[in-house]
Enzyme design. Structure first.
Site, mmCIF file in Angstrom:
data_model
loop_
_atom_site.group_PDB
_atom_site.id
_atom_site.type_symbol
_atom_site.label_atom_id
_atom_site.label_comp_id
_atom_site.label_asym_id
_atom_site.label_seq_id
_atom_site.Cartn_x
_atom_site.Cartn_y
_atom_site.Cartn_z
ATOM 1 N N HIS A 121 0.820 -1.222 0.000
ATOM 2 C CA HIS A 121 0.000 0.000 0.000
ATOM 3 C C HIS A 121 0.848 1.263 0.000
ATOM 4 O O HIS A 121 0.338 2.352 0.256
ATOM 5 C CB HIS A 121 -0.964 -0.017 1.189
ATOM 6 C CG HIS A 121 -2.051 -1.044 1.033
ATOM 7 N ND1 HIS A 121 -2.746 -1.557 2.106
ATOM 8 C CD2 HIS A 121 -2.541 -1.686 -0.064
ATOM 9 C CE1 HIS A 121 -3.628 -2.437 1.668
ATOM 10 N NE2 HIS A 121 -3.517 -2.537 0.357
ATOM 11 N N SER A 190 -7.201 -7.415 10.131
ATOM 12 C CA SER A 190 -8.614 -7.790 10.298
ATOM 13 C C SER A 190 -9.139 -8.476 9.043
ATOM 14 O O SER A 190 -10.262 -8.959 9.005
ATOM 15 C CB SER A 190 -9.447 -6.530 10.578
ATOM 16 O OG SER A 190 -9.269 -5.609 9.499
ATOM 17 N N ASN A 214 -3.253 -13.131 16.076
ATOM 18 C CA ASN A 214 -4.107 -11.979 16.332
ATOM 19 C C ASN A 214 -4.705 -12.129 17.735
ATOM 20 O O ASN A 214 -5.086 -13.239 18.111
ATOM 21 C CB ASN A 214 -5.239 -11.950 15.283
ATOM 22 C CG ASN A 214 -5.905 -10.607 15.159
ATOM 23 O OD1 ASN A 214 -6.360 -10.029 16.152
ATOM 24 N ND2 ASN A 214 -5.938 -10.080 13.943
HETATM 25 C C1 BV8 Z 1 -8.532 -2.202 -5.366
HETATM 26 C C2 BV8 Z 1 -3.201 2.672 2.707
HETATM 27 C C3 BV8 Z 1 -9.030 -2.591 -7.613
HETATM 28 C C4 BV8 Z 1 -3.895 3.905 3.103
HETATM 29 C C5 BV8 Z 1 -5.020 1.110 2.612
HETATM 30 C C6 BV8 Z 1 -15.762 -0.279 -4.214
HETATM 31 C C7 BV8 Z 1 -15.032 0.574 -5.021
HETATM 32 C C8 BV8 Z 1 -13.660 0.439 -5.176
HETATM 33 C C9 BV8 Z 1 -12.993 -0.571 -4.533
HETATM 34 C C10 BV8 Z 1 -13.731 -1.401 -3.727
HETATM 35 C C11 BV8 Z 1 -15.097 -1.291 -3.573
HETATM 36 N N1 BV8 Z 1 -15.512 -2.260 -2.724
HETATM 37 C C12 BV8 Z 1 -14.443 -2.991 -2.339
HETATM 38 C C13 BV8 Z 1 -13.379 -2.488 -2.947
HETATM 39 C C14 BV8 Z 1 -12.046 -2.941 -2.831
HETATM 40 C C15 BV8 Z 1 -11.382 -2.139 -1.723
HETATM 41 C C16 BV8 Z 1 -11.750 -2.793 -0.407
HETATM 42 O O1 BV8 Z 1 -11.281 -3.863 -0.129
HETATM 43 N N2 BV8 Z 1 -12.610 -2.113 0.373
HETATM 44 C C17 BV8 Z 1 -13.021 -2.683 1.652
HETATM 45 C C18 BV8 Z 1 -13.375 -1.547 2.604
HETATM 46 C C19 BV8 Z 1 -14.170 -3.634 1.411
HETATM 47 N N3 BV8 Z 1 -9.979 -2.237 -1.989
HETATM 48 C C20 BV8 Z 1 -9.397 -1.294 -2.725
HETATM 49 O O2 BV8 Z 1 -9.930 -0.282 -3.080
HETATM 50 C C21 BV8 Z 1 -7.970 -1.623 -3.111
HETATM 51 N N4 BV8 Z 1 -7.835 -1.440 -4.523
HETATM 52 O O3 BV8 Z 1 -9.331 -3.040 -5.026
HETATM 53 O O4 BV8 Z 1 -8.258 -1.908 -6.679
HETATM 54 C C22 BV8 Z 1 -10.280 -1.788 -7.808
HETATM 55 C C23 BV8 Z 1 -10.166 -0.453 -8.133
HETATM 56 C C24 BV8 Z 1 -11.333 0.259 -8.387
HETATM 57 C C25 BV8 Z 1 -12.578 -0.363 -8.304
HETATM 58 C C26 BV8 Z 1 -12.673 -1.703 -7.933
HETATM 59 C C27 BV8 Z 1 -11.513 -2.422 -7.668
HETATM 60 C C28 BV8 Z 1 -6.998 -0.703 -2.424
HETATM 61 C C29 BV8 Z 1 -7.097 -0.876 -0.934
HETATM 62 C C30 BV8 Z 1 -5.930 -0.155 -0.262
HETATM 63 C C31 BV8 Z 1 -6.462 0.896 0.663
HETATM 64 N N5 BV8 Z 1 -5.322 1.466 1.410
HETATM 65 N N6 BV8 Z 1 -3.939 1.558 3.242
HETATM 66 C C32 BV8 Z 1 -3.452 4.382 4.452
HETATM 67 O O5 BV8 Z 1 -2.818 3.623 5.207
HETATM 68 O O6 BV8 Z 1 -3.775 5.541 4.740
HETATM 69 S S1 BV8 Z 1 -5.994 -0.003 3.403
HETATM 70 C C33 BV8 Z 1 -5.713 0.075 5.049
HETATM 71 O O7 BV8 Z 1 -6.828 -0.511 5.662
HETATM 72 C C34 BV8 Z 1 -4.560 -0.773 5.529
HETATM 73 O O8 BV8 Z 1 -3.446 -0.688 4.691
HETATM 74 C C35 BV8 Z 1 -5.146 -2.149 5.606
HETATM 75 O O9 BV8 Z 1 -5.118 -2.767 4.357
HETATM 76 C C36 BV8 Z 1 -6.565 -1.825 5.962
HETATM 77 C C37 BV8 Z 1 -6.726 -1.931 7.468
HETATM 78 O O10 BV8 Z 1 -6.674 -3.260 7.754
HETATM 79 P P1 BV8 Z 1 -5.674 -3.828 8.845
HETATM 80 O O11 BV8 Z 1 -4.282 -3.553 8.446
HETATM 81 O O12 BV8 Z 1 -6.090 -5.210 9.039
HETATM 82 O O13 BV8 Z 1 -5.930 -2.983 10.140
HETATM 83 P P2 BV8 Z 1 -7.215 -3.034 11.043
HETATM 84 O O14 BV8 Z 1 -7.165 -1.830 11.900
HETATM 85 O O15 BV8 Z 1 -8.412 -3.276 10.178
HETATM 86 O O16 BV8 Z 1 -7.049 -4.346 11.948
HETATM 87 C C38 BV8 Z 1 -5.992 -4.425 12.855
HETATM 88 C C39 BV8 Z 1 -5.922 -5.879 13.274
HETATM 89 O O17 BV8 Z 1 -4.815 -6.035 14.142
HETATM 90 C C40 BV8 Z 1 -7.155 -6.350 14.053
HETATM 91 O O18 BV8 Z 1 -7.529 -7.630 13.602
HETATM 92 C C41 BV8 Z 1 -6.663 -6.420 15.508
HETATM 93 O O19 BV8 Z 1 -7.298 -7.448 16.237
HETATM 94 C C42 BV8 Z 1 -5.213 -6.756 15.275
HETATM 95 N N7 BV8 Z 1 -4.309 -6.341 16.343
HETATM 96 C C43 BV8 Z 1 -4.426 -5.289 17.184
HETATM 97 N N8 BV8 Z 1 -3.334 -5.238 17.994
HETATM 98 C C44 BV8 Z 1 -2.530 -6.279 17.643
HETATM 99 C C45 BV8 Z 1 -3.143 -6.976 16.595
HETATM 100 N N9 BV8 Z 1 -2.591 -8.067 16.035
HETATM 101 C C46 BV8 Z 1 -1.406 -8.483 16.516
HETATM 102 N N10 BV8 Z 1 -0.744 -7.863 17.525
HETATM 103 C C47 BV8 Z 1 -1.284 -6.764 18.106
HETATM 104 N N11 BV8 Z 1 -0.614 -6.163 19.116
#
Ligand code: BV8
Length: 247
Positions: A121, A190, A214
């Site tokens: 990313h 997540s 996790n």
């Molecule tokens: C794409 C950079 C093709 C930014 C990030 C509608 C229109 C367009 C696209 C979509 C759509 N519907 C769906 C999509 C696809 C979309 C998507 O997946 N959306 C989701 C919301 C459904 N994806 C995209 O758009 C991707 N591109 O698909 O291109 C396309 C293009 C156009 C049209 C269609 C398709 C691009 C996605 C990239 C977004 N950028 N990051 C920034 O950082 O500012 S995403 C960002 O959020 C992160 O990088 C990461 O990927 C995500 C967060 O997830 P996690 O890293 O898991 O973090 P989270 O907080 O959720 O969870 C933390 C976890 O850690 C928890 O489980 C917790 O329990 C655990 N934890 C906590 N403490 C600890 C721990 N584990 C271990 N130890 C600990 N101590």
């Protein structure tokens, strides 16, 4: 904290194991960097990351999005890799074939010493212009959004936002790593955002043994093994047990 580790999990590790480690925001939580699931704090409490981390959000209010990244980058600059990042470096010292695929933009895996890292990313330390994508190091400017030195277009974080395609060469490298993997870790994610959220199913389909780490049981997904706990607590003991296994 040493978790009891399933001997069947340890038996998977051989010198020629091909390991893929996917990490998310959770691996940096113990470095003091908020995850996406954590509520946004202060001024940002009223905003959703999905809105700020998007081209629409940036074109609607470039200064607000730029300031959000400045706020996040200030936190990153005060953070250091934690025991979870270090354990992945130690794993790669034991096994020659380890690929780290991170969703994080904080650069802490590389800072910890991991060599083969795919920052799928992008990086909060890099920018590119909205004109022709000219690259730039991060420029901190309190007053306004910085502009490109080459074409004067506005600069934005060089980060993949929601709705944006990932870098094709990264996707190719990820695909080949998954296709040849024998062991797949999913650590601190997540599993909500695609394409990263689909990697474990791909690894399973390629026959790799899948392991999720996790503190939240619901994040196990379709992992064959689940280690419940924080990355910084679980991984050091796991890597020590793997080292004994390989002796
Ligand atoms: C794409 C950079 C093709 C930014 C990030 C509608 C229109 C367009 C696209 C979509 C759509 N519907 C769906 C999509 C696809 C979309 C998507 O997946 N959306 C989701 C919301 C459904 N994806 C995209 O758009 C991707 N591109 O698909 O291109 C396309 C293009 C156009 C049209 C269609 C398709 C691009 C996605 C990239 C977004 N950028 N990051 C920034 O950082 O500012 S995403 C960002 O959020 C992160 O990088 C990461 O990927 C995500 C967060 O997830 P996690 O890293 O898991 O973090 P989270 O907080 O959720 O969870 C933390 C976890 O850690 C928890 O489980 C917790 O329990 C655990 N934890 C906590 N403490 C600890 C721990 N584990 C271990 N130890 C600990 N101590």
């Amino acid at each position: 904290m040493t978790l009891p580790i399933d001997p069947k999990l340890l038996a998977l590790f051989k010198k020629d194991s091909k390991v893929v480690v996917l990490t998310g925001a959770g691996i940096s939580a113990e470095s003091g960097i908020p995850t996406f699931r954590d509520a946004q704090t202060g001024f940002w409490a009223d905003y959703k990351p999905e809105e700020l981390a998007s081209p629409q959000g940036f074109s609607k209010n470039p200064k607000m999005v730029y300031d959000w990244y400045r706020w996040r980058r200030d936190i990153v600059l005060k953070s250091r890799p934690n025991a979870g990042h270090q354990a992945i470096v130690d794993l790669a010292r034991l096994l020659p074939n380890v690929t780290v695929i991170t969703q994080d933009v904080d650069g802490l895996h590389t800072q910890a010493g991991s060599k083969n890292v795919i920052e799928m990313h992008g990086s909060i330390h890099k920018m590119k212009c909205v004109g022709e994508g000219h690259p730039s190091e991060w420029i901190d400017d309190i007053a306004s959004v910085p502009t490109c030195k080459i074409c004067s277009a506005m600069l934005r974080p060089d980060i993949v936002w929601f709705g944006e395609m990932l870098d094709r060469s990264d996707l190719n490298a990820i695909e080949s790593a998954l296709a040849s993997s024998t062991i797949f870790f999913s650590i601190g994610t997540s599993g909500v955002v695609y394409p990263a959220a689909g990697f474990m199913a791909e690894a399973n389909a390629y026959g790799a043994a899948t392991i999720s780490v996790n503190p939240d049981r619901s994040a196990q997904g379709d992992a064959r093994f689940f280690l419940e706990g924080k990355a910084g607590d679980v991984l050091p003991g796991l890597v020590k047990a793997i080292a004994r296994q390989l002796e």
